[in-house]
Scaffold this active site. Structure first.
Site, PDB file in Angstrom:
ATOM      1  CB  ILE A  85      -0.993   0.038   1.184  1.00  0.00           C
ATOM      2  CG1 ILE A  85      -1.868   1.284   1.090  1.00  0.00           C
ATOM      3  CG2 ILE A  85      -0.292  -0.097   2.518  1.00  0.00           C
ATOM      4  CD1 ILE A  85      -3.022   1.338   2.084  1.00  0.00           C
ATOM      5  CE  LYS A  94      -4.194  15.580   2.259  1.00  0.00           C
ATOM      6  NZ  LYS A  94      -4.280  16.677   3.192  1.00  0.00           N
ATOM      7  CE1 TYR A 131      -0.599  -0.594   7.873  1.00  0.00           C
ATOM      8  CE2 TYR A 131       1.665  -1.020   8.476  1.00  0.00           C
ATOM      9  CZ  TYR A 131       0.724  -0.707   7.520  1.00  0.00           C
ATOM     10  OH  TYR A 131       1.105  -0.497   6.223  1.00  0.00           O
TER      11      TYR A 131
END
Length: 156
Positions: A85, A94, A131
Site C-alpha cells: 500500500i 487524510k 496499524y
C-alpha cells in the site's frame, strides 16, 4: 477533494510503476525493482497472480494497493495478503489508508476470508502507528524467509 478506490486498469500501470519506484526509493530498495509495466500487466490481467487498486484523488492516481489471496491450513479458509500500500506523502493522514483497509475488509467479508495480513518494515514508524490504531496484531513470533535468485535455482 474526492478520494476513490478503483480496480486498476491496464492504462494505470505506468503510473503505478512510477509510484512503486517512489516506494522503493523511500525503502532504499530501488535497485530491487525489476518489474516493467508489461510484467505488471501479465501478472494482474493475464495470470491474475495478484490484483491492483488505483487510489485516486480528484481522478488522479496518488497511490496504489496490491494484494493476492492466501490460504490458512489451520482455518481451512482463505485470506488476503496486502503486498503493498503506497500513498504519496502529500496525501497521507487524510483517512485514505483507512479507507483502503475498509475496502479490503469488505472483500474479506464478501469472500469469507478470515485473515488480512501484510508486513511492515521495522523503521516504518508512521505505518506501525497506523496499524496499531487499527488494532492489528504484530506477529513478532514469526520470521519471514525468502529464496530467490541463485538460491532458488539451486533447488531446481
Amino acid at each position: 477533494m474526492t478520494f476513490e478506490i478503483c480496480k486498476s486498469k491496464k492504462e494505470d500501470l505506468e503510473k503505478i510503476l512510477e509510484l512503486l519506484k517512489e516506494l522503493a526509493i523511500h525503502e532504499n530498495m530501488l535497485d530491487d525493482v525489476k518489474c516493467t509495466t508489461k510484467e505488471l500487466e501479465e501478472s494482474f490481467f493475464k495470470h491474475e497472480y495478484a490484483k491492483a487498486l488505483s487510489l485516486k484523488v480528484n481522478g488522479e492516481i496518488v497511490g496504489y494497493a496490491m494484494y493476492y489471496f492466501t490460504f490458512s491450513s489451520f482455518w481451512g479458509l482463505g485470506g488476503l495478503y496486502l503486498e503493498d500500500i503506497y500513498i504519496q506523502p502529500q496525501y497521507r493522514k487524510k483517512g485514505y489508508a483507512k479507507a483502503v483497509f475498509k475496502y479490503l475488509a469488505q472483500i474479506c467479508k464478501e469472500k469469507n476470508l478470515k485473515r488480512l495480513e501484510w508486513v511492515c518494515l521495522n523503521d516504518n514508524d508512521l505505518g506501525i502507528e497506523f496499524y496499531t490504531k487499527l488494532n492489528a496484531r504484530h506477529m513478532n513470533e514469526w520470521r519471514t524467509y525468502r529464496l530467490e535468485g541463485e538460491n532458488l535455482e539451486a533447488l531446481m
